[in-house]
Design a protein around this motif. Structure first.
Motif, short mmCIF file in Angstrom:
data_model
loop_
_atom_site.label_atom_id
_atom_site.label_comp_id
_atom_site.label_asym_id
_atom_site.label_seq_id
_atom_site.Cartn_x
_atom_site.Cartn_y
_atom_site.Cartn_z
N LYS A 374 0.83 -1.22 0.00
CA LYS A 374 0.00 0.00 0.00
C LYS A 374 0.86 1.26 0.00
O LYS A 374 0.36 2.34 -0.29
N ASP B 58 -3.15 -5.08 13.60
CA ASP B 58 -3.21 -4.57 12.24
C ASP B 58 -3.68 -5.70 11.33
O ASP B 58 -3.20 -6.82 11.44
N GLU B 60 -4.60 -5.94 7.21
CA GLU B 60 -4.83 -5.34 5.90
C GLU B 60 -5.08 -6.48 4.93
O GLU B 60 -4.13 -7.13 4.48
#
Lengths: 512, 359
Positions: A374, B58, B60
Motif C-alpha cells: 500500500k 493490524d 490489511e
C-alpha cells in the motif's frame, strides 16, 4: 549491481569507508601453516593459495567489494569439509563458504586471514524420488539444473531467482532466495525439507527432515537465510512440484504508478494469488522496450504483468477474473497472452530489465527493499524526488505481488562522485523502506552491503539476540564472520541507531 | 478489540524479572487447550497468562497480513479473516473452547490443510518475543519477503514457549478457496498411501487427505472449474458433510481419537509420506502419509526404533506418562538446543522441560 562494474574501474570507495572484517594483505607464514594442516587430509588439487589461483575468488556478485582470501579450499567430500572445519576451528581461522558467487550483497566476500570454502565440486543430484516429489542434491547443484533433471517427470523446483542459470542451491539456502513466483510458491525456506551440513566445530548434523517436520526447535528456519554463518551445507532435500499444465499472462498499462499499485491490491482483495505479479515503471519500460521489443506500451506510466497457472479450467477462470479486476481499476490497455511464445515475449522485457538498464547506463546499482504494497505509490514518488536530489536516474522493477522493490540506480563508475551519490541514493531508499514498515532486504541478503542499515532496522537487544543464535551454532564466531549482523560498536560508529516507532514496538498509545 | 498499552507488557516484564530473581519456573498458559501436549510441567511454577495482551494490531486484507497479540483468541482472528474471505492456511487445531494465537504458534500444530499449504512457520512473517532477560525482541516484520537477520520468528513456531513468551505475531494469510468438495474412496492403507502420493505429483487441487477404517477421504479446494475437473478425473463418492469431517480431524473429535484412550497411548508419527504401512496399531493417516496417528500399548522404545528406521520421528501425543514425549535428538542437535535455551533464557525459567528435560 553489482554487475557491470569493470575491474579496472572498480571504485574501492565503499570498501574503504566500511571497515571490513578481515581486510588486508595475506600473512605468508600463517598461510603456510594452514595450507600444511589442510593438505594433511586434502589432495593437492583441493587447496589453492597462490595469488593467481585465489584471485578469481576475490569477490562475489557485489563487485564493489574485493578481498583476496588467504586460502581457497575446494573439498570433494563431506569428510573433507569436516576436516577443513576442524583444522580451522583448532587454528582459529575464519571460513567463508561460497557457492557460485552470484550473490548480490557480498555474503561470499573472502576474509583476508581466512579460508574461502568453495562447494563447487559438490555438483551432483544424488536422488530423485518422483513419488515423494523430492530430490536430494549437493549444494553446488545449480538451481535450474534441478528443474531440468526432473522435467521429464512433469515436476520442477519452484524458487526461480533471476540468476537461476548459474546460482547454486547451497547459495539459495544461505540467502533464502526468492524469484518471481514467491507469492504463490514461496521462498527457498518453503521448498527445502532438509539441510545436512557441517558446523564450524566440524560436527555433521541435519536440520529438517524428509518427513514433514522434525523433533525439537525448527532449526531449519534459522539455517535457511543465515548467509552461511551457521552451517556449511553439504546436502539438501528439496520439494518438487507438478509442472502447471497451463500458464497465461495478462499485461496491463496504467497512466499512473499509484493506479498500478492499487490494481495489485485489488487483485489480491479479489481472492486471487497469481503465480507472478510484476510491475515496471516508465524509465524501466523505456530502457527495456528498445532492447527486447516485447511490445510494451511506451505511453504507460507503469506496466503490470500478472501470470496465472494451473489446469486449463483454472487458468481460464482466473484470467477472466484478473482481466475484470484490472479493467475496473483503470487499466488503459490490456493484453492476454494467446500462446506460450507470446507469454515468453511479455516476460522477456521484465527478465531483461537489468541488462537493458546496463545498456543505457555505464553502471547500475540494484537495491532490494521490501515495503508494504500500500506504500508503493508514496515510495516511488520519493524515489523520483531522490533522482533530482542525487542527480541520477533510477528505473524501478518490482515484485509487486510481494512488495519487493528493485530500484536500479544508474551511475558511471568512471566518475567517483557519481559512485558516491549512487551509494547514498541506495541507502536512502533502504532507510525509507524501513521507515514505511518494510525491510532492507527482500531476497538479496545483508552480506556486507547492507550491514549498516541493520542498525536502523533492529534495536540493540534484537541484534544481540542474533549473535546469541550465532553463538549457539558457532561459539567461536568464525564461520563467515563480520557479515549480516553488525556489532553494536559498528552501529555506534555508523551513528544511526534503530529508531522506535515501528508497528511492532509498544508506543504509549491505544492500539486498534 | 481490546486496547493494549505498554502497561501490560511492562507488567509481564516485571513478572519475568521477579521470576528470574527467585528462579521460579514460569508456565505460559492462556486457555489451556494444549495442556495435554508436551512433557509435564514443573511443580511449584507460576503461570503467566498472556490473555491481557490481546487484540488484532493490524489487519490489511490486501497485504495478506494480520498482526495480533499472543493473547488474542484464535476464533476472533478466524472470524476477522473470514469477513474478508481469508483464512489461516495451516488450519490450526482448536482442541477446546479458548485457543489463543500464542499457543497456536508456540505449539506449531497444523491441521489437514498443512499437506498442501505448508506448516505454521511458513506463514510467520514476524514476531516479538520477551526473552529470559525480559528484553522485548522484534524479529522479521510484516512483509512477504524479508531476509534481514536470522529467521527467529519462524523458529518460534513449535518452540513451546521454551525461548520466551511470544508477544505479537504477524502472519501471512490466504484467500479462502471458492469451492471445496470432499470425495471418498474404499482403499486399503497401502493403496491409499500410494494413490495419494501419485496424485501429489500431478497438478490437482488436493488440500487434505485422510485414511481411516478402509476409507480414504480427499478434499479438493480451489476455483469452481478446477475442482469440478479434478472431481471428474479422480472419481470417488462425494461426501455431503465434508467440512464437518475435516473439523473432526483438525480438533481430534473424530471417533478414532477416543477409541483406545483408556489403555493406550496416541502416538503421532511424522514420516516421509511414501513410507509403507508400519503395522504398529490402529491407524489414521493424514497428509498423504506424512502424519500418522497410532494407538498402541507397545513400549516407546519399540515404536521409536521402527519409526526412526522409516525416516521419521514420534511424539507421544496423548495419554502418555508425560515424560520424554518428544523423539530424542542427535547429540549435535541437542547441544545447539541447549545453547539456544541458555542464550535466550539463561535462568531456565520459561516452560522448563516442556520440550526436553535437558534444554
Amino acid at each position: 549491481m553489482n554487475a557491470p562494474l569493470s575491474q579496472q574501474h572498480a571504485p574501492q570507495l565503499l570498501a574503504e569507508r566500511i571497515p571490513l572484517e578481515g581486510a588486508g594483505a595475506v600473512d605468508v607464514e600463517r598461510q603456510r601453516a594452514v595450507v600444511a594442516a589442510l593438505k594433511a587430509l586434502l589432495p593437492e588439487r583441493c587447496v589453492l593459495w597462490r595469488e593467481e589461483d585465489t584471485r578469481p575468488y576475490e569477490c562475489d556478485g557485489l563487485t564493489m567489494y574485493r578481498q583476496l582470501p588467504m586460502i581457497v579450499a575446494l573439498p570433494e567430500t563431506e569428510d573433507q569439509v569436516a576436516h577443513i572445519a576442524r583444522v580451522c576451528f583448532e587454528m582459529q581461522v575464519p571460513i567463508v563458504p561460497r557457492g557460485a558467487g552470484t550473490g548480490l550483497s557480498g555474503g561470499a566476500l573472502p576474509h583476508g586471514r581466512g579460508v574461502l570454502l568453495s562447494l563447487a565440486k559438490f555438483n551432483r543430484i544424488l536422488k530423485i524420488d518422483p513419488l515423494a516429489c523430492t530430490a536430494v542434491v549437493q549444494p553446488g547443484v545449480r538451481n535450474l539444473a534441478i528443474s531440468d533433471a526432473v522435467a521429464h517427470l512433469g515436476l520442477y523446483y519452484a524458487p526461480d531467482p533471476s540468476s537461476q542459470i548459474a546460482c547454486t542451491i547451497g547459495g539459495n539456502i544461505a540467502e533464502n532466495s526468492g524469484g518471481v513466483h514467491c507469492l504463490k510458491y514461496g521462498l527457498t525456506l518453503h521448498n527445502v525439507l532438509r539441510v545436512r551440513g557441517v558446523t564450524f566445530e566440524g560436527e555433521i548434523l541435519e536440520v529438517g527432515s524428509e518427513a514433514f517436520d522434525s523433533p525439537g526447535l525448527d532449526l531449519l528456519s534459522l539455517v535457511i537465510g543465515s548467509e552461511g554463518m551457521l552451517l556449511i551445507t553439504t546436502e539438501a532435500t528439496v520439494k518438487l512440484l507438478p509442472t502447471p499444465v497451463c500458464q497465461q499472462v495478462v499485461m496491463a498499462s496504467f497512466d499512473d504508478v499509484g493506479k498500478g499499485g492499487d490494481a495489485v491490491a485489488a487483485v489480491i482483495a479479489a481472492g486471487i494469488i497469481p503465480a507472478g505479479m510484476e510491475m515496471m515503471d516508465r524509465p524501466a519500460i523505456a530502457a527495456v522496450e528498445p532492447f527486447v521489443n516485447a511490445g510494451y506500451d511506451m505511453d504507460a506510466e507503469s506496466i503490470l504483468l500478472v501470470e496465472s497457472d494451473g489446469t486449463r479450467e483454472e487458468v481460464n477462470e482466473e484470467i477472466a477474473h484478473i482481466e475484470a479486476v484490472l479493467r475496473a481499476n483503470g487499466a488503459t490497455r490490456l493484453e492476454v497472452s494467446q500462446s506460450d511464445a507470446e507469454r515468453h515475449r511479455f516476460w522477456a522485457g521484465r527478465k531483461a530489465a537489468f541488462p537493458a538498464v546496463g545498456r543505457v547506463s555505464p553502471d547500475y546499482y540494484c537495491m532490494d527493499g521490501t515495503i508494504p504494497r500500500k506504500r508503493l505509490g508514496e515510495v516511488l514518488k520519493a524515489i523520483v524526488a531522490m533522482e533530482a536530489k542525487y542527480g541520477l536516474r533510477c528505473a524501478n522493477v518490482f515484485h509487486a505481488g510481494d512488495g519487493n522493490l528493485h530500484p536500479l540506480i544508474m551511475f558511471d563508475c568512471n566518475d567517483p562522485d557519481s559512485v558516491l551519490r549512487a551509494e547514498q541514493f541506495g541507502f536512502e531508499i533502504l532507510e525509507l523502506s524501513i521507515a514505511v514498515g518494510g525491510t532492507v532486504t527482500g531476497e538479496h541478503g545483508v552480506g556486507v552491503e547492507k550491514i549498516h542499515q541493520m542498525c536502523q532496522q533492529f534495536d540493540s537487544a534484537t541484534l544481540e539476540s542474533f549473535f546469541a543464535v550465532k553463538r549457539a551454532f558457532d561459539p567461536a564466531g568464525l564461520l563467515n564472520p563480520g557479515k549480516a549482523i553488525p556489532t553494536l560498536t559498528r552501529c555506534a560508529e555508523y551513528g544511526k541507531m534503530h529508531v522506535h516507532g515501528g508497528q511492532l514496538n509498544f508506543p504509549d498509545l491505544p492500539r486498534f | 478489540m481490546l486496547v493494549v498499552s505498554n502497561e501490560v507488557v511492562r507488567s509481564l516484564q516485571e513478572r519475568v524479572h521477579s521470576a528470574v530473581a527467585a528462579r521460579t519456573p514460569i508456565v505460559i498458559r492462556a486457555g489451556g487447550t494444549k495442556d495435554f501436549y508436551g512433557n509435564a510441567t514443573h511443580t511449584g511454577h507460576e503461570v503467566l497468562d498472556p490473555r491481557a495482551h490481546c487484540g488484532i494490531v493490524d489487519y490489511e486484507p490486501t497485504e495478506l497480513v494480520i498482526t495480533a497479540c499472543s493473547g488474542t483468541s484464535l476464533t476472533d482472528i478466524e472470524v476477522a479473516l473470514a469477513q474478508h474471505n481469508q483464512m489461516l492456511a495451516f488450519e490450526p487445531p482448536h482442541f477446546g473452547a479458548l485457543p489463543t494465537l500464542g499457543g497456536t504458534i508456540a505449539s506449531g500444530l497444523a491441521g489437514p490443510r498443512r499437506m498442501a499449504s505448508g506448516p505454521v512457520r511458513d506463514f510467520v512473517l514476524g514476531a516479538t518475543l520477551m526473552d529470559g532477560h525480559a528484553n522485548v525482541l522484534t524479529f522479521g516484520g510484516n512483509v512477504m519477503k524479508n531476509v534481514a537477520g536470522y529467521d527467529v520468528s519462524r523458529a518460534l513456531a513449535g518452540s513451546l514457549g521454551t525461548l520466551g513468551m511470544i508477544l505479537d505475531v504477524s502472519l501471512k494469510v490466504v484467500p479462502r478457496p471458492a469451492t471445496e468438495q470432499t470425495l471418498r474412496f474404499g482403499l486399503s492403507e497401502a493403496d491409499a498411501i500410494r494413490r495419494t502420493n501419485e496424485w501429489a505429483g500431478q497438478p490437482l487441487p488436493i488440500s487434505a487427505t485422510a485414511w481411516v477404517d478402509g476409507a480414504l477421504s480427499v478434499r479438493l479446494s480451489g476455483a469452481d472449474a478446477g475442482v469440478r475437473a479434478a472431481q471428474m478425473k479422480l472419481g470417488g463418492d462425494p461426501v455431503a458433510d465434508g467440512e464437518a469431517f475435516w473439523i473432526t480431524l483438525r480438533d481430534q473429535t473424530h471417533a478414532f481419537f477416543n477409541r483406545e484412550a483408556k489403555a493406550a497411548t496416541l502416538w503421532r508419527l511424522s514420516v516421509p509420506p511414501t513410507a509403507t504401512p508400519l503395522n504398529l496399531g490402529s491407524t489414521l493417516i493424514e497428509w498423504r502419509g506424512a502424519q500418522r496417528w497410532i494407538w498402541s500399548t507397545s513400549p516407546a522404545i519399540e515404536i521409536r526404533a521402527k519409526v526412526q528406521a522409516a525416516g521419521g520421528h514420534t511424539t507421544a501425543f496423548r495419554h502418555h506418562d508425560r515424560n520424554d514425549v518428544f523423539h530424542p535428538l542427535a547429540p549435535a542437535l541437542m547441544q545447539i538446543h541447549q545453547r539456544l535455551k541458555k542464550e535466550f533464557d539463561p535462568a531456565g525459567i520459561f516452560n522448563p522441560g516442556r520440550m526436553y528435560s535437558t534444554s
